[in-house]
Motif scaffolding. Structure first.
Motif, PDB file in Angstrom:
ATOM      1  N   GLU A 117      26.520  28.753  13.055  1.00 40.39           N
ATOM      2  CA  GLU A 117      26.783  28.750  11.628  1.00 40.39           C
ATOM      3  C   GLU A 117      25.918  27.701  10.939  1.00 40.39           C
ATOM      4  O   GLU A 117      25.662  26.634  11.481  1.00 40.39           O
ATOM      5  N   GLU A 118      25.475  28.033   9.725  1.00 43.10           N
ATOM      6  CA  GLU A 118      24.676  27.095   8.955  1.00 43.10           C
ATOM      7  C   GLU A 118      25.577  25.992   8.394  1.00 43.10           C
ATOM      8  O   GLU A 118      26.655  26.283   7.880  1.00 43.10           O
ATOM      9  N   PRO A 119      25.159  24.737   8.489  1.00 37.62           N
ATOM     10  CA  PRO A 119      25.969  23.669   7.888  1.00 37.62           C
ATOM     11  C   PRO A 119      25.979  23.772   6.374  1.00 37.62           C
ATOM     12  O   PRO A 119      25.055  24.332   5.768  1.00 37.62           O
ATOM     13  N   ALA A 120      27.031  23.256   5.771  1.00 43.13           N
ATOM     14  CA  ALA A 120      27.138  23.286   4.309  1.00 43.13           C
ATOM     15  C   ALA A 120      25.988  22.512   3.670  1.00 43.13           C
ATOM     16  O   ALA A 120      25.625  21.423   4.127  1.00 43.13           O
ATOM     17  N   ARG A 121      25.394  23.129   2.630  1.00 43.52           N
ATOM     18  CA  ARG A 121      24.282  22.479   1.961  1.00 43.52           C
ATOM     19  C   ARG A 121      24.780  21.338   1.086  1.00 43.52           C
ATOM     20  O   ARG A 121      25.899  21.369   0.560  1.00 43.52           O
ATOM     21  N   ASP A 122      23.917  20.336   0.925  1.00 47.79           N
ATOM     22  CA  ASP A 122      24.245  19.243   0.027  1.00 47.79           C
ATOM     23  C   ASP A 122      23.080  19.044  -0.944  1.00 47.79           C
ATOM     24  O   ASP A 122      22.097  19.793  -0.929  1.00 47.79           O
TER      25      ASP A 122
END
Length: 464
Positions: A425-430
């Motif tokens: 899964e892609e990590p949450a963008r910041d």
């Protein structure tokens, strides 16, 4: 003037004339016990005489920097006094412990073995191998001490000595630096009688990729523990190899640790008011007060807020390193009956520190003890249980992957990120991800057009 009629000022003036005479001046008649009394350092007179000869020669050719030869000579002098060397039996026993430790350690970590074989070394060997790092760490404080001593001496010296002191400012600065270097040498020499292995202090003192145990100190460490010596040797060897493997694998980590320590040390300044007040009442015949001031850290002022913050960051970094070493060592030695008992002994020993380690803290204002090691070890244990050794050890591949203080406080959040990554899964963008994407696309990374100084530059995240 009769010897008994000479004042302390007369004695010091004569000492300076001899000391600052340059390489061409004769050392005949120089009384090393005189400087030992004036500096308050308990240094062997014969050792001091040799040191002073070297100092005189250095004065004539030096560019004004601090000569660390005195530190090395003093440290080796202390280390070699009771150093009994390494016997063939000790070497064979430790070689066997290192061999088994390496085999078991490879089952507990994905980080590869060392390129060079670990060794049993003497106290003198430890001094020689680690002194360059001590010099790098103490250099900023030595400079501050030298400058402060020069200033205080100039202000406190009698009027008839002012012209001589003003004309020898560079040399006097070297005197102050050399006295500090000699004091550091004493601390390192004393420390050589306490450390058990190369990574015992918790920072990368040994050359990159080298592991070592000091048999004489190891024997003293095991006294009264009621733990079989072969199990104790296996534990110490495993921990030492884990420490050395980590720094060899994460080559950026050594510079990261050293730079954080030196950044802290550059902020250390000698309390000139305390030094001048001490100089005003200093009696050369009663050197104990000066010795106590140096050893207690009285001449180092209270830490600033910036230094306190720097020390907190450093303690978190050291705890992160030591916590990993702790977990890997315990996993590697899971089949060893005394592992838990030895681990607790090592933790308590690190928490308390020895006399030489405390003296080093007073000298440079820094205590090299990871106060959060238990919390960091709990974090690494949670990570290991959740994602396994390979994913755990991959966190050391790059500096931006290494866990931080917030991960020690909240291991569950770190574990969730790692588990998410393991599932693909892609990590949450910041905000940083968005700004970097715009920058790579040739767009303004700050679409608002504001320049408040808070936007990170990509170079700020480059590997150390």
């Amino acid at each position: 003037m009769a010897e008994e009629d000479r004042s302390p000022e007369d004695e010091f003036q004569e000492l300076l004339r001899q000391l600052l005479g340059g390489s061409g001046a004769s050392m005949e008649g120089f009384d090393p016990e005189q400087l030992s009394r004036l500096t308050g350092m308990n240094i062997d007179p014969a050792m001091l005489q040799q040191m002073m000869r070297q100092m005189q020669g250095a004065f004539a050719a030096s560019d004004g920097g601090i000569s660390w030869d005195a530190a090395e000579r003093q440290a080796l002098h202390i280390a070699n006094q009771e150093d009994r060397g390494v016997t063939a039996g000790q070497r064979a026993d430790l070689d066997q412990a290192f061999s088994l430790a390496s085999l078991w350690l490879s089952e507990a970590t994905a980080i590869s073995d060392l390129a060079s074989a670990p060794r049993a070394i003497t106290r003198g060997d430890w001094v020689t191998h680690t002194l360059p790092v001590w010099q790098e760490l103490a250099g900023p404080v030595a400079t501050s001490m030298a400058d402060a001593m020069t200033s205080a001496l100039s202000e406190q010296a009698p009027e008839d000595m002012q012209s001589m002191i003003q004309g020898a400012g560079r040399l006097m600065r070297m005197v102050g630096g050399s006295l500090f270097a000699a004091q550091l040498g004493k601390v390192v020499g004393d420390l050589s009688k306490e450390v058990v292995s190369g990574g015992d202090v918790g920072i990368p003192l040994m050359p990159d990729g080298e592991a070592a145990i000091l048999p004489q100190n190891f024997a003293a460490f095991g006294e009264g523990l009621d733990i079989p010596e072969d199990q104790l040797a296996l534990y110490v060897a495993t921990r030492e190899l884990a420490h050395a493997r980590l720094f060899r694998h994460a080559r950026w980590l050594r510079l990261h640790v050293i730079s954080q320590i030196t950044d802290f040390a550059r902020g250390v300044h000698v309390d000139t008011d305390a030094l001048e007040e001490l100089a005003s009442r200093f009696d050369p015949s009663q050197p104990e007060e000066l010795r106590r001031a140096i050893e207690s850290g009285e001449l180092l002022p209270q830490r600033s807020e910036a230094q306190t913050a720097a020390l907190t960051r450093l303690e978190n970094l050291l705890a992160t390193i030591e916590g990993w070493v702790d977990v890997v060592t315990e996993d590697a030695l899971s089949r060893l009956p005394s592992t838990a008992r030895i681990s607790e002994v090592v933790r308590r020993r690190r928490a308390v520190g020895g006399p030489a380690e405390r003296a080093l803290g007073s000298l440079v204002g820094l205590e090299l003890r990871p106060r959060r090691m238990r919390e960091a070890a709990a974090m690494w244990r949670a990570v290991t249980d959740a994602v396994g050794t390979a994913a755990r050890d991959a966190l050391w591949d790059y500096p931006d992957l290494m866990p931080g203080a917030e991960d020690i406080d909240d291991p569950a959040s770190l574990v969730a990120r790692l588990e998410s990554r393991a599932r693909g899964e892609e990590p949450a963008r910041d905000e940083m991800d968005d700004a970097l994407e715009r920058l790579l696309a040739g767009e303004d990374p700050d679409p608002t057009g504001s320049d408040n100084g808070d936007t990170d530059h990509p170079d700020d995240h480059r590997p150390v």
